[in-house]
Design a protein around this motif. Structure first.
Motif, PDB file in Angstrom:
ATOM      1  N   VAL A 347       0.831  -1.210   0.000  1.00 14.25           N
ATOM      2  CA  VAL A 347       0.000   0.000   0.000  1.00 14.25           C
ATOM      3  C   VAL A 347       0.867   1.263   0.000  1.00 14.25           C
ATOM      4  N   PRO A 351       0.942   1.548  -4.406  1.00  9.83           N
ATOM      5  CA  PRO A 351      -0.468   1.724  -4.031  1.00  9.83           C
ATOM      6  C   PRO A 351      -1.441   1.646  -5.209  1.00  9.83           C
ATOM      7  N   ASP A 352      -0.937   1.844  -6.429  1.00 13.66           N
ATOM      8  CA  ASP A 352      -1.828   1.812  -7.592  1.00 13.66           C
ATOM      9  C   ASP A 352      -2.003   0.412  -8.179  1.00 13.66           C
ATOM     10  N   SER A 353      -1.317  -0.580  -7.612  1.00 12.37           N
ATOM     11  CA  SER A 353      -1.510  -1.951  -8.074  1.00 12.37           C
ATOM     12  C   SER A 353      -2.903  -2.430  -7.673  1.00 12.37           C
ATOM     13  N   ARG A 354      -3.371  -3.504  -8.297  1.00 11.89           N
ATOM     14  CA  ARG A 354      -4.709  -4.009  -7.972  1.00 11.89           C
ATOM     15  C   ARG A 354      -4.787  -4.446  -6.517  1.00 11.89           C
ATOM     16  N   LYS A 357      -4.711  -1.266  -4.274  1.00 15.73           N
ATOM     17  CA  LYS A 357      -5.994  -0.551  -4.265  1.00 15.73           C
ATOM     18  C   LYS A 357      -7.032  -1.296  -3.420  1.00 15.73           C
ATOM     19  N   GLU A 358      -7.043  -2.617  -3.518  1.00 17.19           N
ATOM     20  CA  GLU A 358      -8.028  -3.402  -2.763  1.00 17.19           C
ATOM     21  C   GLU A 358      -7.768  -3.283  -1.263  1.00 17.19           C
ATOM     22  N   LEU A 360      -6.148  -0.823   0.242  1.00 18.18           N
ATOM     23  CA  LEU A 360      -6.456   0.558   0.645  1.00 18.18           C
ATOM     24  C   LEU A 360      -7.955   0.745   0.834  1.00 18.18           C
ATOM     25  N   GLY A 361      -8.747   0.096  -0.025  1.00 20.48           N
ATOM     26  CA  GLY A 361     -10.198   0.193   0.114  1.00 20.48           C
ATOM     27  C   GLY A 361     -10.695  -0.450   1.399  1.00 20.48           C
ATOM     28  N   ASP A 364      -9.726   1.845   4.262  1.00 15.71           N
ATOM     29  CA  ASP A 364     -10.606   3.016   4.334  1.00 15.71           C
ATOM     30  C   ASP A 364     -11.950   2.647   4.950  1.00 15.71           C
TER      31      ASP A 364
END
Length: 387
Positions: A347, A351-354, A357-358, A360-361, A364
């Motif tokens: 992350v 952080p922009d890898s699939r 992103k998952e 990080l989601g 959040d």
């Protein structure tokens, strides 16, 4: 320089030192009683004496550099000299009381701050039915992601036998002990504690249940965690001693279940989540790891099957009588493995890898939740009794 001007400059320097944060305690050094003296010569040369908590403080060079820079930035100062001293036993006792209070209840038992009714810290116990599903990977990435969002985060490596958190967080520092208070190392802005920090090299830990319970209790009560927003516990797989101890020591901890898409693995993961029925803990959700591999041509290969995460979420929802959501599905990604080995969670590194992103989601989603009474067990017996 007149006496008045000298006093004004000293006051300005002290105000500047109030902005110097101790790298371990994360509090201003002035609040911690670490500024021993400030002397200014008629030419404007400054001599500052700083107290360290212990002589072997691992951050003494960093503290000295921060103090030097803060004083040098004050207008009217010339050469800056910083001298380090060590707190006396009495001063360390006072510091511990200032940070933690007495540290024990009236019966002499250690106080676990996260178990107190006034605690606003979200405690997530990351659990799995079996090993090898990526529970520790999920833990470190959620911690790093939350810390990057500005939350105060701690990670407790409760997998005493299979500890891996320090390596995956890139931390080789050892804790500092101030009397009975343990200061955990900080990596990626996350406070980290693990039995690995107390053992030599890769020595195996050979303990029975009571020792495991005591270690967990000490990590929760004796470690100075500060004012955490979130504490993540990386549990060992299964429903053994540590899972039971967590329920006893921090009954308000919420369980986050990690599984793979394989249906056989999902059935085992359900057992890890179903312990909440016996301990009256809340299950915050399910995370499916190793959820398919994207090939170079864009097609998706379900290496470990599919549907396991949703099956666990559905089964646990029926078992507890409340919605247990599938929080995310993290794909297989070689970068995720490399990030763990390098000690920089994906992350942060990609952080922009699939996968990034998952994760990080999911972070959040968990970060947005605020503690309240909703969903928490109040320990009430609703069975109607005849008078």
């Amino acid at each position: 320089m007149s006496a008045t001007a000298n006093d004004d400059l000293i006051a300005t320097i002290r105000a500047a030192l109030a902005k110097v944060i101790d790298p371990e305690l994360r509090r201003p050094i002035t609040d911690l009683g670490m500024v021993k003296s400030i002397d200014v010569s008629p030419r404007g040369d400054v001599h500052v004496e700083i107290y360290l908590t212990i002589a072997s403080c691992p951050k003494k060079s960093e503290i000295s550099e921060r103090v030097t820079q803060a004083v040098a930035d004050v207008p009217g100062t010339a050469a800056v000299q910083v001298t380090l001293d060590v707190m006396s036993d009495e001063q360390r006792t006072e510091l511990r009381k200032r940070l933690r209070g007495t540290g024990s209840d009236p019966n002499g038992e250690p106080v676990i701050p996260f178990a107190q009714p006034s605690s606003l810290t979200r405690v997530y116990a990351v659990a799995s039915g079996k090993g090898g599903v990526g529970k520790s990977t999920v833990t470190v990435n959620l911690a790093a992601a939350m810390a990057a969002r500005g939350l105060s985060v701690g990670v407790l490596d409760a997998d005493i036998y299979g500890h891996s958190i320090p390596r995956m967080m890139g931390s080789t520092d050892r804790p500092t002990q101030v009397e009975s208070m343990i200061l955990p190392p900080i990596a990626h802005e996350v406070r980290v504690i693990s039995i690995a920090q107390f053992t030599k090299s890769n020595t195996a830990v050979v303990w029975r249940g009571p020792m495991l319970h005591r270690a967990l209790q000490q990590f929760l009560a004796d470690v100075y965690w500060g004012d955490l927003d979130v504490l993540l516990l990386d549990l060992p797989p299964g429903t053994g001693d540590i899972a039971i101890s967590v329920a006893q020591l921090i009954p308000n901890a919420e369980i986050l279940v990690v599984t793979t898409p394989q249906l056989a693995a999902a059935e085992v993961a359900e057992r890890a989540g179903s312990i909440a029925l016996q301990t009256r803990q809340r299950i915050v959700g399910v995370v499916e790891n190793m959820s398919g591999l994207t090939l170079p041509d864009g097609t998706r290969l379900q290496v470990f099957g599919e549907g396991g995460g949703q099956q666990v979420a559905d089964q646990l929802s029926r078992a507890v009588g409340a919605d247990v959501p599938l929080l995310g599905q993290i794909p297989l990604d070689p970068a995720l493995v490399a990030a763990g080995d390098a000690g920089v969670p994906i992350v942060l590194s990609t952080p922009d890898s699939r996968a990034g992103k998952e994760l990080l989601g999911i972070a959040d989603n968990l970060s947005a939740r605020r503690r309240g009474l909703a969903g928490m067990s109040l320990g009430l017996d609703t069975t109607r009794r005849e008078p």
